[in-house]
Design an enzyme around this catalytic site. Structure first.
Site, PDB file in Angstrom:
ATOM      1  N   ASP A  75       0.826  -1.219   0.000  1.00  0.00           N
ATOM      2  CA  ASP A  75       0.000   0.000   0.000  1.00  0.00           C
ATOM      3  C   ASP A  75       0.857   1.265   0.000  1.00  0.00           C
ATOM      4  O   ASP A  75       0.505   2.278   0.586  1.00  0.00           O
ATOM      5  CB  ASP A  75      -0.934  -0.017   1.227  1.00  0.00           C
ATOM      6  N   GLY A  77       1.835   2.834  -2.884  1.00  0.00           N
ATOM      7  CA  GLY A  77       1.573   3.644  -4.074  1.00  0.00           C
ATOM      8  C   GLY A  77       2.386   3.199  -5.276  1.00  0.00           C
ATOM      9  O   GLY A  77       2.697   4.011  -6.159  1.00  0.00           O
ATOM     10  N   LYS A  78       2.731   1.898  -5.333  1.00  0.00           N
ATOM     11  CA  LYS A  78       3.548   1.391  -6.442  1.00  0.00           C
ATOM     12  C   LYS A  78       2.840   1.534  -7.782  1.00  0.00           C
ATOM     13  O   LYS A  78       3.474   1.804  -8.805  1.00  0.00           O
ATOM     14  CB  LYS A  78       3.908  -0.087  -6.188  1.00  0.00           C
ATOM     15  N   GLY A  79       1.519   1.341  -7.773  1.00  0.00           N
ATOM     16  CA  GLY A  79       0.778   1.453  -9.031  1.00  0.00           C
ATOM     17  C   GLY A  79       0.897   2.828  -9.647  1.00  0.00           C
ATOM     18  O   GLY A  79       1.034   2.959 -10.871  1.00  0.00           O
ATOM     19  N   LYS A  80       0.843   3.864  -8.823  1.00  0.00           N
ATOM     20  CA  LYS A  80       0.977   5.236  -9.341  1.00  0.00           C
ATOM     21  C   LYS A  80       2.369   5.466  -9.917  1.00  0.00           C
ATOM     22  O   LYS A  80       2.533   6.155 -10.935  1.00  0.00           O
ATOM     23  CB  LYS A  80       0.690   6.233  -8.218  1.00  0.00           C
ATOM     24  N   ASN A 100      -4.807 -10.655  -4.729  1.00  0.00           N
ATOM     25  CA  ASN A 100      -4.840 -10.381  -3.286  1.00  0.00           C
ATOM     26  C   ASN A 100      -4.334  -8.986  -2.949  1.00  0.00           C
ATOM     27  O   ASN A 100      -4.314  -8.600  -1.785  1.00  0.00           O
ATOM     28  CB  ASN A 100      -4.008 -11.417  -2.526  1.00  0.00           C
ATOM     29  N   GLY A 102      -3.953  -4.753  -4.743  1.00  0.00           N
ATOM     30  CA  GLY A 102      -4.401  -3.914  -5.845  1.00  0.00           C
ATOM     31  C   GLY A 102      -3.576  -2.665  -6.010  1.00  0.00           C
ATOM     32  O   GLY A 102      -2.988  -2.163  -5.040  1.00  0.00           O
ATOM     33  N   HIS A 103      -3.480  -2.198  -7.239  1.00  0.00           N
ATOM     34  CA  HIS A 103      -2.818  -0.937  -7.545  1.00  0.00           C
ATOM     35  C   HIS A 103      -3.858   0.004  -8.144  1.00  0.00           C
ATOM     36  O   HIS A 103      -4.531  -0.336  -9.116  1.00  0.00           O
ATOM     37  CB  HIS A 103      -1.658  -1.163  -8.523  1.00  0.00           C
ATOM     38  N   THR A 104      -3.965   1.173  -7.543  1.00  0.00           N
ATOM     39  CA  THR A 104      -4.949   2.155  -7.994  1.00  0.00           C
ATOM     40  C   THR A 104      -4.285   3.166  -8.910  1.00  0.00           C
ATOM     41  O   THR A 104      -3.266   3.762  -8.552  1.00  0.00           O
ATOM     42  CB  THR A 104      -5.589   2.877  -6.796  1.00  0.00           C
TER      43      THR A 104
END
Length: 350
Positions: A75, A77-80, A100, A102-104
């Site tokens: 959590d 912020g890797k997706g960003k 299991n 998620g990346h937002t």
């Protein structure tokens, strides 16, 4: 002993063999440290090593393979970060975990919550790969694909490794049953069936995406899987119901399933910019995290090599993603956890 390249890549070994043949030798065929005029020959090899290392460093700086790793409990912020870097990438590979985590990604198309699809999917010119280190839940994946297509984002450049293992409903049921049985010592799993699939992978009994392409072989594997599921759950799980699921998945899943190894190797030969996207963080790593409150795959850059199919020496950059304050995904100890109103406020903000 043949000297190795200072960069550690080993690429100069063949050149060194040729150069060593030209160096002076004594009567016992040993390399001489002195030249014909008594001067040392060591200065020349050192200069050659420096030049080789400089060339390798320059090449790595041009188009590095970049691994994105979480520095906390997930959590971060890797997706960003991946979404931002993907603008200049050619290929994004998801290398571990499943749905299991998620990346937002927030873009002009809206807020996209991705669990299995790599975060580079928003860029039409970027190829995206779900690597062999990922476990794929087809039903959950189809929901993501529907969400992306509804937002006007094409999924035509997505590929799934034929070596990626599949999550069946009985895996989710096993996960839930065992987590409940742990009582107050629950690990805080997401109950998505992830660890049972990795357990089968390690036991060499899992079902892989590529098995959908071989019906006869798949039938044999499903017979074995049904017997194991029946024993674990205490109720009958038939091979027929598992076969029906595979038939239902195949029409939509098979077009995405390929041998991703040639694709990745071709990108490396072209010196393409490659991003390796992982899930969770170092404190949830199977080997180095807060065991047993960890995930079932490797979250570190080293795990990206096997999970994506990238040689270790080709990873030229590792980016660790952290936040100004730590948050944790799942259960287990967190030494700096705040149990007061400030902690509640930070959790609300994310």
């Amino acid at each position: 002993m043949i000297p190795s390249c200072e960069s550690g890549c080993g690429s100069s070994r063949r050149r060194w063999r040729a150069r060593l043949r030209k160096l002076p030798r004594d009567r016992t065929n040993q390399l001489s440290l002195r030249g014909p005029k008594g001067r040392s020959n060591l200065r020349r090899p050192r200069r050659l090593l420096r030049r080789v290392a400089a060339r390798n460093d320059k090449k790595e700086q041009g188009m590095p393979v970049t691994a994105i790793v979480g520095g906390h409990w997930g959590d971060e912020g890797k997706g960003k970060v991946v979404d931002a870097l993907a603008a200049g990438a050619n290929l994004v590979i998801r290398y571990n975990g499943g749905n299991n985590a998620g990346h937002t990604v927030v873009s002009e198309r809206g807020t996209l919550r991705l669990h299995q699809v790599p975060s580079g999917i928003c860029y039409a010119e970027v190829d995206c790969v779900i690597g062999p280190g990922v476990v794929v839940n087809p039903a959950a994946l189809f929901e993501e694909l529907d969400m992306l297509e509804a937002a006007g984002i094409s999924t035509a450049r997505l590929r799934i490794s034929d070596r990626a293992h599949l999550v069946f409903p009985f895996h989710v049921e096993v996960d839930e049953t065992v987590e409940v049985a742990r009582g107050p010592k629950a690990h805080g799993t997401t109950r998505r069936g992830i660890w049972p699939v990795y357990a089968e992978k390690a036991a060499r009994t899992g079902i892989r995406a590529g098995d959908l392409l071989e019906p006869q072989f798949l039938q044999e594997r499903l017979n074995e899987a049904s017997r194991r599921a029946t024993a674990l759950l205490g109720r009958t799980v038939t091979a027929g119901e598992l076969w029906y699921l595979c038939e239902e998945w195949s029409d939509r899943l098979i077009p995405y399933v390929v041998d991703t190894h040639p694709l990745v190797q071709a990108a490396l030969r072209r010196d393409d910019a490659i991003l390796l996207e992982g899930q969770l963080g170092v404190m949830r790593d199977l080997d180095w995290g807060a065991y047993p409150y960890v995930t079932s795959s490797t979250c570190l850059a080293g795990g990206a090599c096997a999970g994506a199919g990238i040689p270790p020496q080709r990873i030229g950059r590792v980016i660790g993603v952290v936040k100004a304050y730590s948050t944790a995904v799942g259960a287990g100890p967190m030494p700096t956890e705040l149990g007061d109103g400030l902690g509640a406020r930070l959790r609300e903000l994310g």
